[in-house]
Motif scaffolding. Structure first.
Motif, PDB file in Angstrom:
ATOM      1  N   UNK A   1       0.825  -1.209   0.000  1.00  0.00           N
ATOM      2  CA  UNK A   1       0.000   0.000   0.000  1.00  0.00           C
ATOM      3  C   UNK A   1       0.859   1.259   0.000  1.00  0.00           C
ATOM      4  N   UNK A   2       1.972   1.237   0.725  1.00  0.00           N
ATOM      5  CA  UNK A   2       2.831   2.420   0.803  1.00  0.00           C
ATOM      6  C   UNK A   2       3.416   2.770  -0.564  1.00  0.00           C
ATOM      7  N   UNK A   3       3.980   1.793  -1.229  1.00  0.00           N
ATOM      8  CA  UNK A   3       4.585   2.071  -2.537  1.00  0.00           C
ATOM      9  C   UNK A   3       3.519   2.429  -3.565  1.00  0.00           C
ATOM     10  N   UNK A   4       2.372   1.814  -3.469  1.00  0.00           N
ATOM     11  CA  UNK A   4       1.310   2.078  -4.438  1.00  0.00           C
ATOM     12  C   UNK A   4       0.798   3.514  -4.320  1.00  0.00           C
ATOM     13  N   UNK A   5       0.526   3.977  -3.103  1.00  0.00           N
ATOM     14  CA  UNK A   5       0.031   5.342  -2.926  1.00  0.00           C
ATOM     15  C   UNK A   5       1.104   6.359  -3.285  1.00  0.00           C
ATOM     16  N   UNK A   6       2.329   6.080  -2.924  1.00  0.00           N
ATOM     17  CA  UNK A   6       3.421   6.992  -3.271  1.00  0.00           C
ATOM     18  C   UNK A   6       3.549   7.147  -4.780  1.00  0.00           C
ATOM     19  N   UNK A   7       3.497   6.018  -5.519  1.00  0.00           N
ATOM     20  CA  UNK A   7       3.586   6.086  -6.971  1.00  0.00           C
ATOM     21  C   UNK A   7       2.406   6.807  -7.593  1.00  0.00           C
ATOM     22  N   UNK A   8       1.211   6.593  -7.035  1.00  0.00           N
ATOM     23  CA  UNK A   8       0.028   7.259  -7.545  1.00  0.00           C
ATOM     24  C   UNK A   8       0.103   8.762  -7.317  1.00  0.00           C
ATOM     25  N   UNK A   9       0.613   9.169  -6.169  1.00  0.00           N
ATOM     26  CA  UNK A   9       0.743  10.596  -5.879  1.00  0.00           C
ATOM     27  C   UNK A   9       1.761  11.259  -6.801  1.00  0.00           C
ATOM     28  N   UNK A  10       2.837  10.556  -7.112  1.00  0.00           N
ATOM     29  CA  UNK A  10       3.824  11.113  -8.036  1.00  0.00           C
ATOM     30  C   UNK A  10       3.221  11.300  -9.417  1.00  0.00           C
ATOM     31  N   UNK A  11       2.412  10.333  -9.856  1.00  0.00           N
ATOM     32  CA  UNK A  11       1.767  10.458 -11.160  1.00  0.00           C
ATOM     33  C   UNK A  11       0.791  11.633 -11.168  1.00  0.00           C
ATOM     34  N   UNK A  12       0.062  11.808 -10.072  1.00  0.00           N
ATOM     35  CA  UNK A  12      -0.895  12.908  -9.995  1.00  0.00           C
ATOM     36  C   UNK A  12      -0.208  14.262  -9.878  1.00  0.00           C
ATOM     37  N   UNK A  13       0.984  14.301  -9.293  1.00  0.00           N
ATOM     38  CA  UNK A  13       1.665  15.587  -9.073  1.00  0.00           C
ATOM     39  C   UNK A  13       2.063  16.267 -10.371  1.00  0.00           C
ATOM     40  N   UNK A  14       2.097  15.513 -11.469  1.00  0.00           N
ATOM     41  CA  UNK A  14       2.442  16.095 -12.771  1.00  0.00           C
ATOM     42  C   UNK A  14       1.210  16.449 -13.599  1.00  0.00           C
ATOM     43  N   UNK A  15       0.020  16.330 -12.999  1.00  0.00           N
ATOM     44  CA  UNK A  15      -1.214  16.616 -13.731  1.00  0.00           C
ATOM     45  C   UNK A  15      -1.388  18.120 -13.934  1.00  0.00           C
ATOM     46  N   UNK A  16      -2.234  18.441 -14.900  1.00  0.00           N
ATOM     47  CA  UNK A  16      -2.463  19.852 -15.233  1.00  0.00           C
ATOM     48  C   UNK A  16      -3.078  20.619 -14.073  1.00  0.00           C
ATOM     49  N   UNK A  17      -3.990  19.998 -13.335  1.00  0.00           N
ATOM     50  CA  UNK A  17      -4.650  20.728 -12.258  1.00  0.00           C
ATOM     51  C   UNK A  17      -3.676  21.082 -11.138  1.00  0.00           C
ATOM     52  N   UNK A  18      -2.643  20.259 -10.940  1.00  0.00           N
ATOM     53  CA  UNK A  18      -1.632  20.569  -9.935  1.00  0.00           C
ATOM     54  C   UNK A  18      -0.776  21.745 -10.399  1.00  0.00           C
ATOM     55  N   UNK A  19      -0.384  21.735 -11.673  1.00  0.00           N
ATOM     56  CA  UNK A  19       0.381  22.856 -12.220  1.00  0.00           C
ATOM     57  C   UNK A  19      -0.423  24.151 -12.151  1.00  0.00           C
ATOM     58  N   UNK A  20      -1.722  24.056 -12.426  1.00  0.00           N
ATOM     59  CA  UNK A  20      -2.575  25.243 -12.354  1.00  0.00           C
ATOM     60  C   UNK A  20      -2.675  25.768 -10.928  1.00  0.00           C
TER      61      UNK A  20
END
Length: 316
Positions: free
Chosen positions: A191-210
């Motif tokens: 669970x730890x590695x899975x959530x960490x990887x998912x958060x990294x993928x989301x951190x590059x999304x357009x809504x985060x940049x905005x």
């Protein structure tokens, strides 16, 4: 990188994918695919039946699961009672009704699986969430924190989960609580590695940049946007983890590390108790074994169907 780690990272990337065509969102499309999946339907039916039996089992059991039918079973003569009208699945080695014990034991099996999975989910999400937030938004110090945490997680993840659970259970001692803790701790690295990887993928999304360009605080971005959108693959994994938890809990009981009260019905304990009499009464072991296998299959089918529904590469 191990195969297990590669699969976890792949699942973490799925919710960061976006449809190139206009219309349904990722989760709406995934739900539509899930509804039309025969695998999900079969798995859902199995899980629903298991949960219903676990809830109402003690009330619909035809006999007291610890009551012994004396004068029916003679171990020294290898005389056992098979299926009959009074006892649909026969009697066990102590003359207790197998059908009633299967019904009542389903609740304890489900309880162990759910508590262990919740423990692994909670602790793993906490570690993975902190590590992912530190790497994505913590700068140089955050990267160092993530490196230390993830290298430890990778070392633990490299160990077979059952071996890790057995080691923990052997240290803590024989009890039902020990089984829950041991199985739950073995799930934490996934669970730890899975959530960490998912958060990294989301951190590059357009809504985060905005949000960053608008001056939104990093803590707000993580807690209100990145973290909620990253929980999808973790929830999918929890379904698969339930199947693993049920199997590993049964394995610990089989090894003598489970509930010390052998009178209380639990499928893993029933399997252990039936082992010495397998040559003369194999059905005593077959019933709890089938219960464990079919239940784990149900969670696995549903989890795999959810994983496929989220994967854009598998969409038609």
């Amino acid at each position: 990188m191990s195969t297990k780690t590669t699969k976890i990272d792949r699942l973490a990337e799925l919710t960061a994918q976006r449809e190139s065509t206009a219309g349904a969102s990722l989760w709406t499309e995934a739900l539509r695919r899930l509804r039309s999946s025969k695998m999900a339907l079969i798995g859902g039916v199995i899980i629903a039946v298991f949960i219903v039996l676990a809830i109402i089992g003690p009330w619909i059991a035809p006999h007291n699961p610890i009551l012994q039918w004396r004068g029916e079973v003679f171990l020294n003569q290898n005389i056992f009672v098979g299926s009959r009208s009074e006892n649909w699945l026969g009697l066990d080695h102590l003359g207790r009704d197998q059908f009633s014990r299967m019904l009542v034991g389903a609740r304890q099996t489900l309880l162990v699986g759910i508590v262990a999975t919740l423990l692994g989910f909670t602790a793993g999400a906490l570690i993975g969430g902190l590590s992912g937030a530190a790497l994505a938004f913590g700068g140089k110090i955050g990267r160092r924190i993530d490196t230390v945490v993830m290298r430890f997680i990778d070392m633990v993840l490299a160990l077979p989960s059952l071996l890790l659970a057995v080691s923990i259970a052997a240290i803590l001692g024989q009890s039902l609580t020990t089984v829950m803790i041991a199985v739950g701790v073995a799930q934490i690295p996934i669970f730890a590695r899975l959530l960490r990887g998912s958060m990294l993928a989301q951190s590059n999304s357009d809504y985060v940049l905005a949000a960053r360009s608008l001056g939104v605080r990093r803590r707000r971005i993580v807690t209100a946007h990145v973290l909620p959108n990253s929980l999808g693959p973790v929830i999918v994994q929890s379904t698969l983890a339930l199947a693993t938890a049920i199997i590993e809990a049964a394995a610990l009981s089989y090894l003598g590390l489970g509930n010390p009260d052998a009178a209380q019905p639990e499928w893993g304990v029933m399997l252990v108790q039936a082992q010495p009499y397998f040559d003369h009464a194999p059905m005593m072991a077959l019933y709890p074994a089938l219960g464990i296998i079919i239940t784990a299959l149900g969670f696995t089918l549903l989890g795999e169907a959810m994983r496929e529904a989220l994967d854009p590469k598998l969409r038609s």
